[in-house]
Scaffold this active site. Structure first.
Site, PDB file in Angstrom:
ATOM      1  N   ASN A 206       0.858  -1.192   0.000  1.00 36.59           N
ATOM      2  CA  ASN A 206       0.000   0.000   0.000  1.00 36.59           C
ATOM      3  C   ASN A 206       0.895   1.242   0.000  1.00 36.59           C
ATOM      4  O   ASN A 206       2.114   1.140   0.038  1.00 36.59           O
ATOM      5  CB  ASN A 206      -0.955  -0.021   1.199  1.00 36.59           C
ATOM      6  CG  ASN A 206      -0.206  -0.094   2.509  1.00 36.59           C
ATOM      7  OD1 ASN A 206       0.548   0.811   2.851  1.00 36.59           O
ATOM      8  ND2 ASN A 206      -0.380  -1.188   3.236  1.00 36.59           N
ATOM      9  N   PHE A 319      -4.148   3.278  14.911  1.00 37.52           N
ATOM     10  CA  PHE A 319      -4.457   4.240  13.850  1.00 37.52           C
ATOM     11  C   PHE A 319      -5.436   3.592  12.890  1.00 37.52           C
ATOM     12  O   PHE A 319      -5.299   2.419  12.549  1.00 37.52           O
ATOM     13  CB  PHE A 319      -3.180   4.663  13.115  1.00 37.52           C
ATOM     14  CG  PHE A 319      -2.523   5.850  13.753  1.00 37.52           C
ATOM     15  CD1 PHE A 319      -1.876   5.722  14.972  1.00 37.52           C
ATOM     16  CD2 PHE A 319      -2.581   7.104  13.153  1.00 37.52           C
ATOM     17  CE1 PHE A 319      -1.294   6.831  15.577  1.00 37.52           C
ATOM     18  CE2 PHE A 319      -2.002   8.208  13.740  1.00 37.52           C
ATOM     19  CZ  PHE A 319      -1.351   8.070  14.957  1.00 37.52           C
ATOM     20  N   LYS A 337     -11.170  -3.557  19.518  1.00 43.15           N
ATOM     21  CA  LYS A 337      -9.760  -3.892  19.743  1.00 43.15           C
ATOM     22  C   LYS A 337      -9.342  -3.687  21.187  1.00 43.15           C
ATOM     23  O   LYS A 337      -8.242  -4.075  21.579  1.00 43.15           O
ATOM     24  CB  LYS A 337      -8.859  -3.084  18.801  1.00 43.15           C
ATOM     25  CG  LYS A 337      -9.261  -3.301  17.354  1.00 43.15           C
ATOM     26  CD  LYS A 337      -8.179  -2.984  16.375  1.00 43.15           C
ATOM     27  CE  LYS A 337      -8.701  -3.154  14.970  1.00 43.15           C
ATOM     28  NZ  LYS A 337      -7.712  -3.363  13.967  1.00 43.15           N
TER      29      LYS A 337
END
Ligand SMILES: Cc1cc2nc3c(=O)[nH]c(=O)nc-3n(C[C@H](O)[C@H](O)[C@H](O)COP(=O)(O)O)c2cc1C
Length: 396
Positions: A206, A319, A337
């Protein structure tokens, strides 16, 4: 733009102060130079005078065109580069026996020092104690770089590169004075993209450059933290002592899981591949077939797995790079999470985020606070972000 008083002291690294002066001027700052007598033996004052377009000040005799008080009140920032062991010792003890030290004692401006010396001089407990005194006084004292020294030894003691000093000056001018709030805190930070092999020469990846993660790592270090950076593939030069490289999602996962237990703060900033080829080919795939099918399997969610190991006292930051339903997804990640903070950046906006030098972040804290950090350089944003989280991090 600011008024910067550049102080140069006696050492070989004075030659780098010439280029630093040039960069400061080019950045639009007004610069005046004050030198010690010994500095003037290494580089002629005329060089500094020409580049600063202003007289160079060395002596503080009566009748001199400017005195230490006038110089010290003119300055917004007093930058000493290179700072010799001798001058550091004098400043730590409040001595004022030359124009530079007298101006420093009189100044109310912010002070930044860049030590440069032989490694043994730097590591000597006298110098270390003096540096601690200066830091406790609120001065910024840079960690010298490692590498070849003027004495031809290798070690810590090199003056930081002028480009780096300029960047830190700009950050300090933007943020203001800060203390080493994270002294004693261990940070584990991931940055950059992973690459997932398709065959011997091709991969999936990416656009993440790792600039944000690197900015966070440098900010955490300058705020006093001990930082370990795990950098993905295609890393930028980190300049950090503790940098570990992790190519694939699986490499990154292992590197994190091996280290996360020891960290007080874990920041998962790397853009890890969500999918990886199930059967990467060991050889280069020949261009014979008209089409090929690539089967991808989901990679492990590193942040989620690490958060399961989270112990009391640790602070975890994730993030989220989202391009749609950003806020909803960020809040979901925060909950799923089990982390303390999710920083959202909207990657559909090409002016910020992946590979850009700028970013804009919305921070969602687990306690419900939500803060927007408007578009700004990543190197500055990283400080504002960490300073905002500092109270929560330190109360763990
Ligand atoms: C060739 C040479 C190189 C030196 N390099 C350094 C240096 O890099 N760092 C340092 O702290 N002192 C260095 N010194 C010693 C300083 O010049 C000396 O301590 C001097 O008194 C510093 O004075 P000042 O702090 O007033 O500039 C060097 C001395 C010589 C002769």
């Amino acid at each position: 733009m600011s008024n910067i008083l550049l102080g140069a002291t006696g050492g070989i690294a004075c030659y780098k102060a010439v280029y630093l002066l040039r960069l400061l001027k080019r950045a639009g700052h007004a610069v005046r130079v004050v030198m010690t007598k010994d500095a003037a033996r290494f580089v002629g004052p005329l060089t500094f005078e020409t580049l600063s377009e202003s007289p160079v000040y060395i002596e503080s005799l009566r009748g001199a065109p400017i005195d230490h008080i006038a110089l010290s009140t003119w300055a917004d920032l007093f930058l000493i580069a290179p700072a010799s062991a001798n001058t550091i010792a004098k400043i730590a003890h409040g001595l004022a026996d030359n124009l530079l030290t007298a101006a420093l004692l009189a100044t109310k401006a912010d002070v930044m020092l860049y030590p440069a010396m032989n490694e043994a001089m730097f590591l000597n407990s006298a110098t270390q104690t003096n540096i601690e005194t200066l830091i406790s006084r609120g001065y910024f004292v840079a960690k010298p770089a490692s590498g070849e020294l003027a004495c031809l030894e290798n070690g810590a003691g090199r003056l930081a590169e002028p480009e780096e000093i300029l960047e830190q000056v700009d950050i300090r001018l933007a943020i203001g004075r800060f203390k080493p709030l994270f002294a004693g805190k261990r940070f584990l930070i991931t940055a950059g993209a992973t690459i997932e092999a398709i065959d011997a020469v091709r991969y999936i990846s990416n656009y993440s450059s790792g600039k944000m993660g690197l900015a966070l790592a440098l900010a955490a270090e300058n705020l006093g933290g001990d930082v370990e950076l795990i950098y993905g593939a295609r890393p930028l030069k980190s300049g950090l002592k503790n940098t570990i490289y992790a190519k694939s999602a699986e490499d990154m996962r292992q590197a994190v899981l091996e280290r996360v237990e020891k960290a007080d703060v874990f920041i998962m900033n790397a853009a890890v591949a969500d999918y990886t080829p199930r059967h990467p080919n060991r050889e280069k795939i020949k261009k014979t077939a008209d089409s090929i099918n690539l089967e991808l399997v989901k990679t492990v969610d590193i942040l989620k797995e690490a958060a399961k190991l989270k112990r009391r006292g640790q602070f975890f930051i994730g993030f989220a790079a989202e391009s749609e339903n950003s806020e909803e997804n960020a809040l979901k990640k925060l909950k799923d999470k089990g982390v303390d903070l999710i920083a959202l950046n909207d990657v559909s906006n090409h002016e910020i985020g992946f590979n850009s030098d700028y970013n804009e972040i919305t921070a969602f804290f687990a306690d419900g606070e939500r803060v927007v950090f408007a578009k700004q350089p990543k190197r500055i944003l990283a400080y504002r972000f960490l300073l905002h989280a500092a109270e929560r991090i330190n109360s763990r």
